[in-house]
Design a protein around this motif. Sequence first.
Motif, mmCIF file in Angstrom:
data_model
loop_
_atom_site.group_PDB
_atom_site.id
_atom_site.type_symbol
_atom_site.label_atom_id
_atom_site.label_comp_id
_atom_site.label_asym_id
_atom_site.label_seq_id
_atom_site.Cartn_x
_atom_site.Cartn_y
_atom_site.Cartn_z
ATOM 1 N N ALA A 25 0.832 -1.198 0.000
ATOM 2 C CA ALA A 25 0.000 0.000 0.000
ATOM 3 C C ALA A 25 0.870 1.252 0.000
ATOM 4 C CB ALA A 25 -0.925 -0.003 1.212
ATOM 5 N N ALA A 29 0.426 3.938 -2.825
ATOM 6 C CA ALA A 29 -0.345 5.106 -2.376
ATOM 7 C C ALA A 29 0.004 6.375 -3.143
ATOM 8 C CB ALA A 29 -0.153 5.321 -0.873
ATOM 9 N N VAL A 84 7.320 4.366 -0.131
ATOM 10 C CA VAL A 84 6.568 5.555 -0.535
ATOM 11 C C VAL A 84 7.355 6.359 -1.571
ATOM 12 C CG1 VAL A 84 5.681 7.782 0.249
ATOM 13 C CG2 VAL A 84 5.260 5.724 1.601
ATOM 14 N N PRO A 331 -3.683 0.338 -3.098
ATOM 15 C CA PRO A 331 -3.458 0.319 -1.643
ATOM 16 C C PRO A 331 -4.669 -0.135 -0.851
ATOM 17 C CG PRO A 331 -2.542 2.313 -2.592
ATOM 18 C CD PRO A 331 -3.292 1.619 -3.694
#
Length: 383
Positions: A25, A29, A84, A331
């Motif tokens: 996720a 994201a 991320v 996600p």
Amino acid sequence: MQSTAQGWLVLGLTDSQFALGATSAASTAPILLLSVFAGVLADRMDLRKLLAATQLGAAAVAAVLAILTVTNVVAFWQVLVLAVLSGAAGALASPAFQAVVSTIVDRSAIGNAVALNSAQFNLSRVLGPTVAGLVIAAGSIALAFFANAVALVIVAAVIFSLPIGRASGAGRVEASIWANLIDGVRYVRAERTIALLVLLAAIPALFILNYLVLMPVFARDILRVGAPGLGLLNASLGVGALTGAISVAILRPGGGSGRLALLGLASASVGLIVFGLSTALPLSCAALAVLGGSQVAYYATTNTLIQVLVSPRLRGRVLSLYVLTSLGVIPFGNLIAGAVAERFGAPLALAGGGTVTLVILAAVAVSFPALRRVRPEHVAAAG
């Protein structure tokens, strides 16, 4: 290699199926937050520079993760942060990668180009996970990350050397980025077929693609084949995907049809259900091959339809909305799958997702029969 090694690393650090879903996720994201903005950039910037810069950014992230791993100081929170950052680089690059196809091939060849692009991409899914499984089995997860960093630098150098120009309409910045974004959204809302194709892509993102997150669980706990077996499972998926891409290019050079897209997604759902319920390695590999081939047939077809249907001036923005629905909601699907797997087991999580997809597809096919009849060659002739 990066995806396989990262999943194995997280499972070793946390021994949690939910942590696998959370990591995936975190990787995806940024697509939810950045992909639409990235589509505007793809319509306004030099695609070559944009793509090269994002690949170098991803290479830096992979190198940092490799160093943390080899020095044995890596922690789960660090993996999440780096996931991320890697996802952000991918989100900024994705619409540009999609749009660049239409800048280097003729309109009549877009279907073949998309299918062959899927073929070369999925070839890496055969080789990468297989090599990663062997490398991890030899006790060197960090090497997989290092290899990915080097590969991304090479990709950036190759992209920068290619004669790729701007997308149609790039460089004309008389309107603001926000105005460009709204323009793309309004265009999709006004075109029912495009809106259906864009929205339909959210279904596999929510209920099918989460199988990638749970693959380490199946390899270690259900099939009990370890890291080498994980590589074999990923390789089976890649072989099926490669076969599906080549088949679409040869048998459907025009890019397929709306009917093929629906059939491909239905076949992928069946493959997911079989894989989720299987406890035998040969059956699991066969199910993943079907899943991989069907998945490519679906995405290659929908991508081609959008490339042909959409005005070149808006292609990057519309493709960014497609990326948003096809990848940006992953996600949520991963978190749902991780939570369901934690509570009821990974097999039920995957089988349930495949079943829900089949039900939704049946409703779409009945409610929107015109979607089944859409073909790229008809659109090209009309244009």
